[in-house]
Write an enzyme that holds these catalytic residues in place. Structure first.
Site, short mmCIF file in Angstrom:
data_model
loop_
_atom_site.label_atom_id
_atom_site.label_comp_id
_atom_site.label_asym_id
_atom_site.label_seq_id
_atom_site.Cartn_x
_atom_site.Cartn_y
_atom_site.Cartn_z
N HIS A 121 0.85 -1.30 -0.10
CA HIS A 121 0.06 -0.05 0.08
C HIS A 121 0.92 1.24 -0.19
O HIS A 121 1.81 1.30 0.73
CB HIS A 121 -0.85 0.15 1.12
CG HIS A 121 -0.29 -0.08 2.47
ND1 HIS A 121 0.16 0.92 3.15
CD2 HIS A 121 0.12 -1.22 3.53
CE1 HIS A 121 0.85 0.71 4.29
NE2 HIS A 121 0.85 -0.58 4.39
N ASP A 122 0.39 2.23 -0.86
CA ASP A 122 0.88 3.62 -0.79
C ASP A 122 2.39 3.76 -1.42
O ASP A 122 2.86 4.67 -1.24
CB ASP A 122 0.97 3.94 0.82
CG ASP A 122 -0.54 4.20 1.25
OD1 ASP A 122 -1.31 4.92 0.83
OD2 ASP A 122 -0.67 3.32 2.25
N GLY A 139 5.02 -0.90 2.41
CA GLY A 139 4.25 0.30 2.38
C GLY A 139 5.21 1.51 2.37
O GLY A 139 6.22 1.61 2.94
#
Length: 268
Positions: A121-122, A139
């Site tokens: 994520h991200d 992440g």
């Protein structure tokens, strides 16, 4: 002409471009956008607010857009964007963003993600990035253009990796990697400059020569790093490759800088 195999499950609400191929047993969610010429070979799962750019190919058992592996995630709207002309091989996984990271995960154009690559994520990944088998980003990582990852390497969350850098196979990277740098080991250390990559991408001889001289200055043992950075900035003013490194080091970061283990490294 778009073709969808009879065994595929494709939401009527999904946006499907022209000349898209969706193979056997693929699953495409309602908020997915597939650009023109996208190919899903078979058994591909794409869900969430995911956009796939034109002519990108996804191989069997890749899984894109499922809930991020973050215990703080509470179902907030977040996105994935994958650029044009990418290749995602078998078992690639990419997770959408979270509130703590801007709600977006992004992969640029013309990237090759080999078998088992994971992008958490991200993460923000640039153009022309190659990640070999089983390479993984935790992440919030930022990966600039033309970075190369060897197989089975891992990158700690919040790490930045500068353009044209190289990460050796089976390395674990816990600190930021300068542009044009080459790192290896567990924990990874800065082994020098990615001279092979620079030559392959046809950087001119004088620029590489100046970059090597600046590298020796910045990572020498004389004075402080800040002093060496200021000296290099003055001495190599106008040299783009050197300025890229200096700008990268000066930028605030969550992580420390990946440094040579002994001396300035081999530069090879």
């Amino acid at each position: 002409m778009t073709t969808i195999h009879p065994t595929a499950v494709v939401s009527d609400a999904a946006t499907i471009g022209e000349n898209v191929t969706i193979g056997p047993y693929c699953v495409v969610g309602e908020n997915v956008v597939l650009g023109d010429g996208v190919v899903l070979l078979s058994h591909v799962s794409i869900d969430g607010r995911t956009t796939v750019g034109a002519r990108t190919r996804l191989y069997p058992f890749s899984s894109i857009g499922q809930q991020p592996q973050d215990l703080k995630y509470e179902g907030e709207d977040s996105t994935i964007s994958i650029g044009e002309d990418c290749v995602l091989r078998e078992y690639v996984t990419i997770n959408p963003g979270t509130t703590g990271g801007g709600l977006e995960t992004r992969v640029g154009n013309s990237c090759l993600l080999m078998v088992g690559v994971h992008i958490a994520h991200d993460c923000l990944v640039g153009d022309h990035v190659v990640m070999a088998n089983q390479a993984s980003l935790a992440g919030h990582c930022i990966v600039d253009d033309y970075v190369r990852f060897g197989g089975m390497c891992g990158v700690h969350q919040f790490v930045r990796i500068g353009a044209h850098a190289f990460v050796g196979a089976m390395s674990f990277v816990e600190n930021d990697v300068i542009p044009y740098g080459s790192v290896l080991g567990n924990r990874a250390y800065l082994g020098g400059l990615n001279l092979v990559g620079l030559k392959r991408r046809k950087f001119d001889r004088e620029s590489i020569h100046n970059l090597r001289a600046a590298y020796r200055m910045i990572f020498s043992n004389e004075g402080t790093l800040r002093e060496r950075i200021e000296d290099a900035a003055e001495m190599f003013k106008g040299e783009k490759l050197v300025e890229d490194i200096i700008t990268f080091i000066r930028k605030p970061s969550e992580r420390a800088l990946c440094m040579p283990r002994n001396g300035v490294g081999s530069e090879e």
